[in-house]
Design a protein around this motif. Structure first.
Motif, PDB file in Angstrom:
ATOM      1  N   UNK A   5     -39.289  92.194 108.221  1.00 38.71           N
ATOM      2  CA  UNK A   5     -40.037  92.467 107.002  1.00 38.71           C
ATOM      3  C   UNK A   5     -39.784  93.884 106.530  1.00 38.71           C
ATOM      4  N   UNK A   6     -39.606  94.089 105.197  1.00 40.83           N
ATOM      5  CA  UNK A   6     -39.331  95.430 104.716  1.00 40.83           C
ATOM      6  C   UNK A   6     -40.513  96.358 104.870  1.00 40.83           C
ATOM      7  N   UNK A   7     -40.236  97.600 105.169  1.00 39.23           N
ATOM      8  CA  UNK A   7     -41.246  98.609 105.408  1.00 39.23           C
ATOM      9  C   UNK A   7     -40.942  99.794 104.506  1.00 39.23           C
ATOM     10  N   UNK A   8     -41.961 100.392 103.958  1.00 36.53           N
ATOM     11  CA  UNK A   8     -41.785 101.593 103.157  1.00 36.53           C
ATOM     12  C   UNK A   8     -41.800 102.794 104.065  1.00 36.53           C
ATOM     13  N   UNK A   9     -40.738 103.569 104.051  1.00 39.61           N
ATOM     14  CA  UNK A   9     -40.653 104.766 104.870  1.00 39.61           C
ATOM     15  C   UNK A   9     -40.948 105.990 104.025  1.00 39.61           C
ATOM     16  N   UNK A  10     -41.864 106.810 104.507  1.00 41.54           N
ATOM     17  CA  UNK A  10     -41.998 108.135 103.929  1.00 41.54           C
ATOM     18  C   UNK A  10     -41.142 109.054 104.775  1.00 41.54           C
ATOM     19  N   UNK A  11     -40.062 109.575 104.173  1.00 40.59           N
ATOM     20  CA  UNK A  11     -39.185 110.383 104.990  1.00 40.59           C
ATOM     21  C   UNK A  11     -38.451 111.413 104.165  1.00 40.59           C
ATOM     22  N   UNK A  12     -37.849 112.338 104.879  1.00 43.65           N
ATOM     23  CA  UNK A  12     -36.886 113.222 104.262  1.00 43.65           C
ATOM     24  C   UNK A  12     -35.603 113.126 105.067  1.00 43.65           C
ATOM     25  N   UNK A  13     -34.472 113.346 104.397  1.00 39.22           N
ATOM     26  CA  UNK A  13     -33.197 113.350 105.089  1.00 39.22           C
ATOM     27  C   UNK A  13     -32.987 114.708 105.743  1.00 39.22           C
ATOM     28  N   UNK A  14     -32.658 114.714 107.010  1.00 41.98           N
ATOM     29  CA  UNK A  14     -32.446 115.978 107.700  1.00 41.98           C
ATOM     30  C   UNK A  14     -31.047 116.503 107.426  1.00 41.98           C
ATOM     31  N   UNK A  15     -30.895 117.792 107.539  1.00 41.09           N
ATOM     32  CA  UNK A  15     -29.569 118.388 107.565  1.00 41.09           C
ATOM     33  C   UNK A  15     -29.035 118.180 108.977  1.00 41.09           C
ATOM     34  N   UNK A  16     -28.020 117.342 109.092  1.00 42.64           N
ATOM     35  CA  UNK A  16     -27.575 116.924 110.412  1.00 42.64           C
ATOM     36  C   UNK A  16     -26.173 117.449 110.704  1.00 42.64           C
ATOM     37  N   UNK A  17     -25.942 117.782 111.937  1.00 42.46           N
ATOM     38  CA  UNK A  17     -24.589 118.095 112.356  1.00 42.46           C
ATOM     39  C   UNK A  17     -23.768 116.819 112.322  1.00 42.46           C
ATOM     40  N   UNK A  18     -22.476 116.960 112.094  1.00 42.26           N
ATOM     41  CA  UNK A  18     -21.644 115.772 111.990  1.00 42.26           C
ATOM     42  C   UNK A  18     -21.232 115.246 113.359  1.00 42.26           C
ATOM     43  N   UNK A  19     -21.376 116.023 114.383  1.00 46.04           N
ATOM     44  CA  UNK A  19     -21.004 115.562 115.717  1.00 46.04           C
ATOM     45  C   UNK A  19     -21.925 114.432 116.125  1.00 46.04           C
ATOM     46  N   UNK A  20     -21.350 113.306 116.490  1.00 45.53           N
ATOM     47  CA  UNK A  20     -22.150 112.126 116.790  1.00 45.53           C
ATOM     48  C   UNK A  20     -22.626 112.104 118.225  1.00 45.53           C
ATOM     49  N   UNK A  21     -23.895 111.724 118.377  1.00 45.97           N
ATOM     50  CA  UNK A  21     -24.431 111.456 119.707  1.00 45.97           C
ATOM     51  C   UNK A  21     -24.681 109.970 119.874  1.00 45.97           C
ATOM     52  N   UNK A 292     -43.881 112.419  83.953  1.00 50.14           N
ATOM     53  CA  UNK A 292     -43.935 111.665  85.208  1.00 50.14           C
ATOM     54  C   UNK A 292     -42.663 111.939  86.000  1.00 50.14           C
ATOM     55  N   UNK A 293     -42.766 112.842  86.961  1.00 54.75           N
ATOM     56  CA  UNK A 293     -41.695 113.094  87.927  1.00 54.75           C
ATOM     57  C   UNK A 293     -42.093 112.312  89.164  1.00 54.75           C
ATOM     58  N   UNK A 294     -41.796 111.043  89.135  1.00 58.86           N
ATOM     59  CA  UNK A 294     -42.387 110.098  90.070  1.00 58.86           C
ATOM     60  C   UNK A 294     -42.057 110.395  91.527  1.00 58.86           C
ATOM     61  N   UNK A 295     -40.820 110.759  91.788  1.00 60.56           N
ATOM     62  CA  UNK A 295     -40.422 110.981  93.176  1.00 60.56           C
ATOM     63  C   UNK A 295     -41.213 112.088  93.859  1.00 60.56           C
ATOM     64  N   UNK A 296     -41.697 113.064  93.087  1.00 54.67           N
ATOM     65  CA  UNK A 296     -42.442 114.171  93.680  1.00 54.67           C
ATOM     66  C   UNK A 296     -43.788 113.726  94.229  1.00 54.67           C
ATOM     67  N   UNK A 297     -44.292 112.594  93.729  1.00 52.01           N
ATOM     68  CA  UNK A 297     -45.556 112.081  94.262  1.00 52.01           C
ATOM     69  C   UNK A 297     -45.431 111.712  95.739  1.00 52.01           C
ATOM     70  N   UNK A 298     -44.214 111.463  96.194  1.00 50.09           N
ATOM     71  CA  UNK A 298     -44.024 111.164  97.620  1.00 50.09           C
ATOM     72  C   UNK A 298     -44.489 112.340  98.475  1.00 50.09           C
ATOM     73  N   UNK A 299     -44.319 113.557  97.951  1.00 47.44           N
ATOM     74  CA  UNK A 299     -44.752 114.745  98.678  1.00 47.44           C
ATOM     75  C   UNK A 299     -46.178 115.151  98.318  1.00 47.44           C
ATOM     76  N   UNK A 300     -46.561 115.004  97.053  1.00 48.40           N
ATOM     77  CA  UNK A 300     -47.834 115.537  96.580  1.00 48.40           C
ATOM     78  C   UNK A 300     -49.008 114.573  96.755  1.00 48.40           C
ATOM     79  N   UNK A 301     -48.753 113.289  96.621  1.00 51.09           N
ATOM     80  CA  UNK A 301     -49.839 112.294  96.722  1.00 51.09           C
ATOM     81  C   UNK A 301     -49.250 110.999  97.263  1.00 51.09           C
ATOM     82  N   UNK A 302     -48.948 111.009  98.563  1.00 50.00           N
ATOM     83  CA  UNK A 302     -48.260 109.854  99.142  1.00 50.00           C
ATOM     84  C   UNK A 302     -49.074 108.563  99.075  1.00 50.00           C
ATOM     85  N   UNK A 303     -50.397 108.579  99.253  1.00 54.16           N
ATOM     86  CA  UNK A 303     -51.144 107.320  99.128  1.00 54.16           C
ATOM     87  C   UNK A 303     -50.965 106.667  97.758  1.00 54.16           C
ATOM     88  N   UNK A 304     -50.995 107.457  96.687  1.00 61.23           N
ATOM     89  CA  UNK A 304     -50.780 106.897  95.352  1.00 61.23           C
ATOM     90  C   UNK A 304     -49.349 106.407  95.196  1.00 61.23           C
TER      91      UNK A 304
END
Length: 355
Positions: A5-21, A292-304
């Motif tokens: 089942x699809x799930x909504x993730x609240x996340x940010x993309x990390x700055x990641x090193x390219x070396x794979x683990x 309406x800068x909709x994406x910013x609500x993910x940070x400012x008002x995540x429940x909404x």
């Protein structure tokens, strides 16, 4: 959680090193290595799943490896690759803000999702790729069995629903939708007509796009390339004007088309020109203007933010709204997809498929 089942993730993309683990697994991506230049496909090492040491100080951080199935293309992706978007990215970076995919692997402390769960979210970048690692808290939402219709209701599909939820929009109000055949416009028409019982007039620049908007539920059409938007709207509304106008490209004409105590919603400027607001027009009709800068609500008002997505997903699952996919491009066709949008050929949602 039900498996798959699809799930909504609240996340940010990390700055990641390219070396794979994560073993020898590679990741195909389309990074922007130079602004205003074509994207080049590259096979990079898979980003590491294990958290960096500096992240360990926050026990809430979770890391989830997502295999991306689709990424919705929005105009902001194109602007970012030209260095013109308000959220600036320094090359090299991978564009893409609306991934949908499946959880491939999770960190040791992740409990909210498991391998095989479908996930949907909004990111700042990184989604035009076969895989990405996400972190932050995970929030579960309604579970559904379908994956194709849900997906393209992300940023451009969900963002127009946002002002309709917070304006508010009483039943049977009149709504003017600019650029009514694009993903945003069609989603607004669909939701306004079917969930808010609004009477919608669509403004578009060609007859084929008008036909698509009418099919989606618009009652009237105005071709802004062939006449005065203001006069056409006055004629359609008995000289009253519309209660709500949503869009940005023909802002002044839309503002002049509002009724007394009307509301105008600014959501973006696909043509690249940012208009100024003649404040005397706000005064004369007691008009309200909101952005309406909709994406910013993910940070400012995540429940909404998340409740809006939940509602739109539920309406889609119940067949109360009918999202329109205009075109699907393969990952190696990402530049063709960009040009498709830039040349104003797109109608409905444009999707990049990783499959």
């Amino acid at each position: 959680l039900g498996c798959g089942g699809p799930v909504l993730l609240r996340f940010r993309i990390s700055a990641l090193a390219l070396a794979s683990q994560s073993g020898d697994r590679g990741c195909r991506t389309a990074p922007c290595t130079e602004l205003a230049k074509p994207l080049l496909l590259r096979d990079l090492p898979a980003p590491p799943l294990q958290p960096h040491q500096e992240l360990n100080v926050c026990p809430l951080l979770l890391r989830v490896y997502v295999g991306i199935h689709f990424c919705g293309l929005i105009f902001a992706d194109i602007l970012a690759c030209r260095g013109l978007y308000q959220d600036r990215h320094t090359p090299p970076f991978t564009p893409g803000t609306e991934p949908l995919g499946s959880v491939m692997e999770t960190g040791e402390n992740v409990s909210a999702v498991k391998e095989g769960n479908r996930v949907i979210s909004v990111t700042g970048s990184k989604a035009v790729a076969a895989e990405c690692v996400v972190d932050e808290k995970v929030r579960t939402e309604h579970l559904f069995s379908q994956i194709t219709e849900e997906f393209h209701l992300s940023v451009q599909g969900f963002s127009p629903t946002f002002p309709l939820f917070i304006l508010p929009l009483p039943p049977r109000e009149t709504v003017l939708v600019m650029a009514g055949a694009w993903a945003t416009g069609l989603a607004i028409i669909d939701l306004a007509v079917n969930m808010f019982q609004a009477k919608v007039t669509t403004a578009a620049g060609s007859d084929p796009k008008h036909e698509l908007a009418l099919t989606s539920g618009s009652s009237h059409r105005v071709n802004y390339n062939q006449g005065s938007l203001r006069e056409e709207v006055k004629a359609l509304t008995g000289d009253r004007g519309v209660n709500v106008a949503i869009g940005g490209d023909i802002f002044k004409a839309a503002l002049q088309s509002l009724a007394w105590e009307g509301r105008i919603v600014v959501m973006g400027f696909a043509r690249g020109k940012i208009p100024s607001i003649p404040t005397n027009l706000l005064l004369l009709k007691n008009v309200s203007a909101m952005g309406v800068y909709w994406g910013q609500y993910q940070q400012e008002d995540f429940p909404l933010f998340s409740s809006t997505i939940s509602s739109a997903l539920q309406y889609c699952q119940e067949k109360k709204i009918h999202p329109h996919i205009g075109a699907v491009f393969k990952l190696e066709e990402v530049d063709e997809a960009f040009n498709h949008v830039l040349q104003r050929k797109s109608t409905g949602k444009v999707i990049i498929s990783m499959k």
